[in-house]
Design an enzyme around this catalytic site. Structure first.
Site, PDB file in Angstrom:
ATOM      1  N   GLU A  62       0.838  -1.201   0.000  1.00 37.62           N
ATOM      2  CA  GLU A  62       0.000   0.000   0.000  1.00 37.62           C
ATOM      3  C   GLU A  62       0.875   1.253   0.000  1.00 37.62           C
ATOM      4  O   GLU A  62       0.618   2.209  -0.738  1.00 37.62           O
ATOM      5  CB  GLU A  62      -0.909  -0.025   1.229  1.00 37.62           C
ATOM      6  N   ASP A  66       1.016   3.884  -3.125  1.00 41.17           N
ATOM      7  CA  ASP A  66       0.729   5.300  -2.915  1.00 41.17           C
ATOM      8  C   ASP A  66       1.793   6.164  -3.580  1.00 41.17           C
ATOM      9  O   ASP A  66       1.501   7.160  -4.247  1.00 41.17           O
ATOM     10  CB  ASP A  66       0.668   5.573  -1.404  1.00 41.17           C
ATOM     11  N   ASN A 131      -7.251   1.495   0.114  1.00 38.97           N
ATOM     12  CA  ASN A 131      -6.018   0.850   0.573  1.00 38.97           C
ATOM     13  C   ASN A 131      -5.649  -0.327  -0.329  1.00 38.97           C
ATOM     14  O   ASN A 131      -4.474  -0.509  -0.698  1.00 38.97           O
ATOM     15  CB  ASN A 131      -6.185   0.358   2.012  1.00 38.97           C
ATOM     16  N   GLU A 134      -4.339   0.815  -3.730  1.00 38.50           N
ATOM     17  CA  GLU A 134      -2.936   1.216  -3.653  1.00 38.50           C
ATOM     18  C   GLU A 134      -2.018  -0.005  -3.577  1.00 38.50           C
ATOM     19  O   GLU A 134      -0.958  -0.035  -4.212  1.00 38.50           O
ATOM     20  CB  GLU A 134      -2.713   2.110  -2.435  1.00 38.50           C
TER      21      GLU A 134
END
Length: 246
Positions: A62, A66, A131, A134
């Protein structure tokens, strides 16, 4: 290629084969290392570890995803908005990769169907969708590198969702907007927060937003942050003409 794929499919379990085919459909290309994608959907409640005792879950992916989203979107905006300064580009990127938007992307792809967890899905908050999106991006980067990561983000984020003209007018935080406006106009403001047990004893937070010692808006929500944002949105609509003309 088709013969090799058929042979490979037969060597996997039925469950793995279904997962592989579904992920391939979402990605638009064949995964090379399917384990990255399995990890991308493994929740920490599964308590899985590798042979070195390191936790196996999606949280590190994650983090990586990102960063990749920010990089790809930043490069896209840099190219498509040549007149935009640093502040403009930062704001636009924030709108595209906002938690609200990422949650929408995760929902649209129905990514929660893959989650391996000991926690029932209905107990997850709204942010689980973003989440997981990502973490999927992070898995793509590890599996196929930047080029494929960029192609996926272009296909799933930029092409269907990014309209620069529309995004310019999109508000991502009404609270930030109200605070900025009050500071520019030298107006005094404050949020008064109190707990409210609400209906059936549910814990809620009430907020009163005052500007120049006058209560402008009230709101209730399940968290202080949500209540402040809701009150700020109502205040924005009360002052919209003045704010938008600045």
């Amino acid at each position: 290629m088709n013969i090799i794929r058929k042979i490979f499919s037969k060597s996997r379990s039925l469950e793995d084969g279904i997962f592989f085919d579904t992920i391939r459909e979402i990605l638009g290309f064949d995964p090379k290392t399917i384990e990255y994608y399995k990890k991308a959907f493994t929740h920490r409640s599964s308590n899985r570890q590798d042979e070195k005792g390191n936790a196996i879950n999606f949280e590190r992916l994650e983090f990586l995803g990102d960063a990749m989203l920010s990089a790809v979107i930043a490069a896209y905006l840099f190219s498509k908005a040549p007149a935009g300064d640093e502040g403009y580009l930062t704001k636009m990127r924030s709108k595209i990769v906002s938690r609200e938007h990422l949650n929408e992307l995760g929902k649209d792809l129905n990514l929660v169907q893959f989650i391996e967890s000991k926690v029932p899905l209905q107990h997850f908050g709204e942010n689980i969708h973003g989440n997981i999106f990502e973490s999927l991006v992070g898995a793509i980067y590890l599996d196929r590198g930047y080029e494929y990561c960029e192609k996926f983000i272009q296909k799933r984020v930029v092409v269907p969702y990014v309209d620069i003209a529309r995004l310019e007018g999109k508000v991502i935080s009404y609270k930030s907007l109200i605070i900025e406006w009050c500071q520019k106009e030298k107006r005094q403001f404050h949020y008064d927060i109190f707990e409210d047990n609400g209906i059936d004893g549910q814990r809620l937070f009430g907020v009163k937003l005052s500007i120049d010692d006058k209560v402008i808006a009230k709101a209730r929500a399940t968290s202080k942050k949500k209540a402040e944002e809701k009150a700020s949105q109502r205040a924005y609509f009360a002052f919209q003409e003045k704010i938008d003309n600045k």
